[in-house]
Design a protein around this motif. Structure first.
Motif, mmCIF file in Angstrom:
data_model
loop_
_atom_site.group_PDB
_atom_site.id
_atom_site.type_symbol
_atom_site.label_atom_id
_atom_site.label_comp_id
_atom_site.label_asym_id
_atom_site.label_seq_id
_atom_site.Cartn_x
_atom_site.Cartn_y
_atom_site.Cartn_z
ATOM 1 N N LEU A 1 0.949 -0.901 0.209
ATOM 2 C CA LEU A 1 0.295 -0.184 -0.143
ATOM 3 C C LEU A 1 0.607 1.150 0.269
ATOM 4 O O LEU A 1 2.395 1.764 0.818
ATOM 5 N N VAL A 2 0.459 2.121 -0.896
ATOM 6 C CA VAL A 2 0.592 3.776 -0.967
ATOM 7 C C VAL A 2 0.605 4.792 -0.566
ATOM 8 O O VAL A 2 -0.720 5.074 -0.797
ATOM 9 N N SER A 3 1.272 5.292 0.331
ATOM 10 C CA SER A 3 -0.123 6.793 0.980
ATOM 11 C C SER A 3 1.043 8.093 1.057
ATOM 12 O O SER A 3 1.922 7.775 0.799
ATOM 13 N N VAL A 4 0.087 9.155 0.334
ATOM 14 C CA VAL A 4 0.912 9.979 -0.494
ATOM 15 C C VAL A 4 -0.512 11.059 0.449
ATOM 16 O O VAL A 4 -1.714 11.117 -0.170
ATOM 17 N N ALA A 5 0.282 12.259 0.955
ATOM 18 C CA ALA A 5 -0.399 13.053 1.953
ATOM 19 C C ALA A 5 -0.104 14.633 1.624
ATOM 20 O O ALA A 5 0.623 15.060 1.531
ATOM 21 N N TYR A 6 -1.176 14.874 1.447
ATOM 22 C CA TYR A 6 -1.318 16.448 0.621
ATOM 23 C C TYR A 6 -1.770 17.386 1.221
ATOM 24 O O TYR A 6 -2.894 17.139 2.349
ATOM 25 N N GLY B 1 -0.265 0.012 -12.443
ATOM 26 C CA GLY B 1 -0.561 -1.011 -11.631
ATOM 27 C C GLY B 1 -1.110 -1.396 -10.559
ATOM 28 O O GLY B 1 -1.664 -2.422 -10.218
ATOM 29 N N ALA B 2 -1.545 -0.295 -10.091
ATOM 30 C CA ALA B 2 -2.340 -0.305 -8.979
ATOM 31 C C ALA B 2 -3.956 -1.185 -8.609
ATOM 32 O O ALA B 2 -4.077 -0.986 -9.693
ATOM 33 N N THR B 3 -3.957 -2.424 -8.249
ATOM 34 C CA THR B 3 -5.221 -2.459 -7.935
ATOM 35 C C THR B 3 -6.455 -2.002 -7.109
ATOM 36 O O THR B 3 -7.552 -2.172 -7.844
ATOM 37 N N ASP B 4 -6.517 -1.374 -6.797
ATOM 38 C CA ASP B 4 -6.602 -0.358 -6.101
ATOM 39 C C ASP B 4 -6.816 1.477 -5.766
ATOM 40 O O ASP B 4 -5.299 1.491 -5.279
ATOM 41 N N TRP B 5 -7.545 1.730 -5.268
ATOM 42 C CA TRP B 5 -7.594 3.690 -5.584
ATOM 43 C C TRP B 5 -8.493 4.102 -4.111
ATOM 44 O O TRP B 5 -9.570 3.563 -5.114
ATOM 45 N N THR B 6 -7.665 5.002 -3.541
ATOM 46 C CA THR B 6 -8.572 5.754 -3.105
ATOM 47 C C THR B 6 -8.599 7.660 -2.554
ATOM 48 O O THR B 6 -7.264 7.304 -2.540
ATOM 49 N N LEU B 7 -9.318 8.090 -2.252
ATOM 50 C CA LEU B 7 -8.630 9.215 -1.899
ATOM 51 C C LEU B 7 -9.483 9.804 -1.155
ATOM 52 O O LEU B 7 -10.982 9.804 -0.949
ATOM 53 N N VAL B 8 -9.069 9.723 0.545
ATOM 54 C CA VAL B 8 -9.403 10.232 2.115
ATOM 55 C C VAL B 8 -9.710 11.220 2.408
ATOM 56 O O VAL B 8 -7.986 11.604 1.976
ATOM 57 N N ARG B 9 -10.096 12.148 3.279
ATOM 58 C CA ARG B 9 -9.647 13.502 4.317
ATOM 59 C C ARG B 9 -10.067 13.603 5.757
ATOM 60 O O ARG B 9 -10.488 12.321 6.173
ATOM 61 N N ILE C 1 -10.216 14.023 9.363
ATOM 62 C CA ILE C 1 -11.865 14.217 9.626
ATOM 63 C C ILE C 1 -11.116 15.727 10.417
ATOM 64 O O ILE C 1 -11.685 15.990 11.348
ATOM 65 N N GLY C 2 -9.645 14.888 11.233
ATOM 66 C CA GLY C 2 -9.006 15.735 12.462
ATOM 67 C C GLY C 2 -8.674 17.153 11.875
ATOM 68 O O GLY C 2 -8.765 18.386 12.049
ATOM 69 N N ARG C 3 -8.375 17.504 10.876
ATOM 70 C CA ARG C 3 -7.299 18.319 10.298
ATOM 71 C C ARG C 3 -8.000 18.213 8.631
ATOM 72 O O ARG C 3 -7.473 18.114 8.279
ATOM 73 N N PRO C 4 -9.006 18.913 8.168
ATOM 74 C CA PRO C 4 -9.694 18.454 6.469
ATOM 75 C C PRO C 4 -8.882 18.972 5.696
ATOM 76 O O PRO C 4 -8.978 19.267 4.590
ATOM 77 N N GLU C 5 -8.105 20.514 6.064
ATOM 78 C CA GLU C 5 -6.734 19.950 4.891
ATOM 79 C C GLU C 5 -6.180 18.637 4.618
ATOM 80 O O GLU C 5 -5.466 19.134 3.290
ATOM 81 N N ILE C 6 -5.958 17.835 5.712
ATOM 82 C CA ILE C 6 -4.841 16.626 5.003
ATOM 83 C C ILE C 6 -5.919 16.164 4.162
ATOM 84 O O ILE C 6 -6.838 15.243 4.936
ATOM 85 N N TRP C 7 -5.515 15.829 2.504
ATOM 86 C CA TRP C 7 -5.491 14.904 1.974
ATOM 87 C C TRP C 7 -4.748 13.498 1.628
ATOM 88 O O TRP C 7 -4.179 14.273 1.656
ATOM 89 N N VAL C 8 -5.648 12.561 1.479
ATOM 90 C CA VAL C 8 -4.181 11.393 1.785
ATOM 91 C C VAL C 8 -4.995 10.282 0.656
ATOM 92 O O VAL C 8 -5.886 9.493 0.503
ATOM 93 N N GLU C 9 -4.060 10.511 -0.528
ATOM 94 C CA GLU C 9 -4.212 9.351 -1.719
ATOM 95 C C GLU C 9 -3.466 8.074 -1.136
ATOM 96 O O GLU C 9 -2.634 8.252 -0.873
#
Length: 549
Positions: free
Chosen positions: A437-442, A467-475, A477-485
């Motif tokens: 699993l790879v995560s990237v926080a913006y 090659g990714a089999t699944d992908w999601t973008l989440v936010r 809830i404690g720090r709404p400015e942070i989005w994680v791919e």
């Protein structure tokens, strides 16, 4: 001597030999097709059985094309081509021997036609994906046109020759001629062609076959140019299959003529395709691929109408000439878009999917037109195909083909961050048994959220293509400015392959997303490894590794 623009790719000697081999093989194929269709009109002269010859020649390729494409992307291409041609030689030789002994009935003819198609499925993706290895990208569209011209030169010669051979020497001789063509091609490939060596790192194993097939399908689903070309191919070939399914019976039952006339009509179609191929450079200058495929579909469908309403050999020959011109314009444009849209590492799989669509459209279309011919007559089915094909050609334009396809082999301007593996995990990674699993926080400002999410959809397509089999973008809830791919890959080796696949288009998608990052440092990127059996004995737990930039 300077070659005309339509012949320029032939200055590359390896491609010239490939072209010659393609033409020889195609002549044998058309001799075989003519003989098979005509034999079936003798054994079982009804529309459905005659159309099943085309279905038997096409549907196995629909089923086997993707596994064959995955093999071609994993194995030595030259060796695969030699062995598949030898297998086709054996299958066609067996059919010739059984026909000579008088042992072939309708169902055995269908069975051996399907067996030959299975070996053709193994050969076709490796053969088609060899063209980009032998000519520069700028010359690839015309190289594909020349391949189609060679195929249609064979169509101009092969059916007529097949009709003469069947009439003079019998079907067994025609089947034997096809076997000889495969022997010649095997010699050309084995002795004269040299392909570039693989660039895969020595310590990186080839993709597992099933995983490679899934990735090929994901690439087709998430590459817009390829997806549009596949949709348009299904529409075009499904309608055009009416000719291949019903023409033998049209000649035999409606016109009351012999095998030589059937061969003449196929030759007329081939001649039209050759003429169309020679003027393709001018057509591409005048029309976009999208418009050209639409016009070709309309022309092809319209050519069927006079055949249905004004039966006669002269009318049919003229109509088949026009049909051939439309056929090559559409087929070459569609295959060119597919070739240009496929990255080198997935070239054979992309072409295999295209061939599956082509053969599925031709095979299922043949069954459908054969069924309609049983209920509405041969002329009625051809008229329906003509009128319906015009409508479908226009409606299919809802999926537009691009005027220009970005080069998927173009190198990126920016490098991916290097990553280090935490102590004690290297041995686990070498097993390739754990998903990654790879995560990237913006950090994204409130005013940029809508634009950021649009940019992330482009990046999502990029991740899936690579090659990714699944992908999601989440936010957060404690720090709404942070989005994680977050996206998942099957294993550590696949993550390494994805890094090698990173190209200029992927880079552009990533930079578009990074433009909205407002953090004091680069987005935090981390890799997690699924470690099984560390807790309750079922499921998996994510163990963090470090991702350093």
């Amino acid at each position: 001597m300077r070659l005309p623009s339509s012949l320029t790719p032939l200055r590359h000697h390896a491609f010239a030999w490939l072209w010659f081999g393609n033409a020889i093989s195609a002549i044998g194929t058309w001799i075989q097709s003519t003989a098979s269709a005509w034999v079936m009109t003798m054994l079982a002269p009804d529309p459905l059985m005659v159309s099943l010859i085309l279905a038997a020649a096409q549907l196995p390729i629909l089923v086997l094309a993707l596994p064959a494409g995955a093999l071609a992307d994993r194995l030595d291409r030259k060796r695969l081509l030699v062995w598949s041609n030898l297998a086709m030689l054996a299958a066609s030789g067996l059919l010739a021997a059984l026909q000579l002994l008088g042992l072939v009935d309708a169902w055995l003819l269908l069975l051996l036609t399907a067996l030959l198609a299975c070996f053709t499925a193994l050969n076709s993706p490796a053969w088609s994906s060899s063209v980009p290895l032998l000519v520069p990208r700028a010359e690839l569209p015309q190289a594909l046109v020349l391949n189609s011209v060679g195929f249609n030169l064979a169509r101009a010669v092969g059916p007529a020759l097949g009709g003469v051979i069947v009439a003079g020497g019998g079907a067994a001789v025609a089947f034997g001629a096809n076997a000889l063509s495969f022997a010649i091609v095997a010699v050309i490939i084995g002795g004269l062609l040299v392909f570039p060596a693989s660039t895969r790192p020595a310590d990186l194993p080839p993709e597992p076959l099933v995983q490679a097939m899934r990735l090929g399908l994901r690439y087709a689903a998430y590459e817009p140019s390829l997806r549009a070309a596949l949709f348009r191919s299904a529409a075009f070939f499904g309608c055009a299959s009416a000719v291949w399914a019903l023409l033998p019976l049209y000649v035999h039952n409606v016109l009351g003529l012999a095998a030589t006339s059937f061969g003449l009509l196929l030759a007329s179609m081939g001649a039209g395709a050759v003429v169309g191929g020679l003027v393709m450079p001018r057509l591409r200058e005048r029309y976009t691929p999208d418009t050209l495929v639409m016009l070709a579909g309309v022309v092809n469908a319209a050519a069927l109408i006079p055949i249905a309403v004004m039966p006669g050999l002269t009318v049919a020959a003229i109509a088949m000439f026009v049909f051939g011109m439309g056929w090559i314009a559409a087929a070459a444009s569609l295959q060119s878009t597919v070739q240009l849209a496929c990255a080198p590492w997935v070239q054979a799989r992309g072409l295999a999917i295209y061939q599956a669509v082509y053969n599925g459209g031709m095979g299922f279309g043949a069954i459908g037109w054969g069924w309609l011919g049983m209920h509405a007559g041969v002329k009625g089915a051809l008229l329906a195909a003509g009128l319906g094909g015009i409508v479908i050609a226009v409606l299919a334009r809802s999926q537009q083909l691009p005027s220009e396809v970005p080069d998927p082999a173009a190198a990126p301007q920016h490098s991916l961050p290097e990553f280090a593996v935490g102590a004690g995990l290297m041995e686990v990674l070498r097993t390739d048994a754990h998903p990654v699993l790879v995560s990237v926080a913006y950090v994204v400002g409130e005013s940029d959220i809508a634009a950021f999410r649009r940019a992330m959809q482009g990046l999502r397509q990029s991740r899936h293509r690579d090659g990714a089999t699944d992908w999601t973008l989440v936010r957060d809830i404690g720090r709404p400015e942070i989005w994680v791919e977050a996206f998942r890959l099957p294993d550590w080796s696949e993550l390494r392959r994805a890094a090698l696949r990173f190209n200029a288009l992927d880079d552009a998608m990533m930079q578009a997303a990074l433009a909205f990052h407002r953090g004091d440092s680069a987005p935090e990127m981390r890799i997690f490894l699924a470690v099984y059996g560390t807790g309750s004995g079922h499921g998996h737990h994510w163990h963090p590794g470090m991702f350093r930039g």
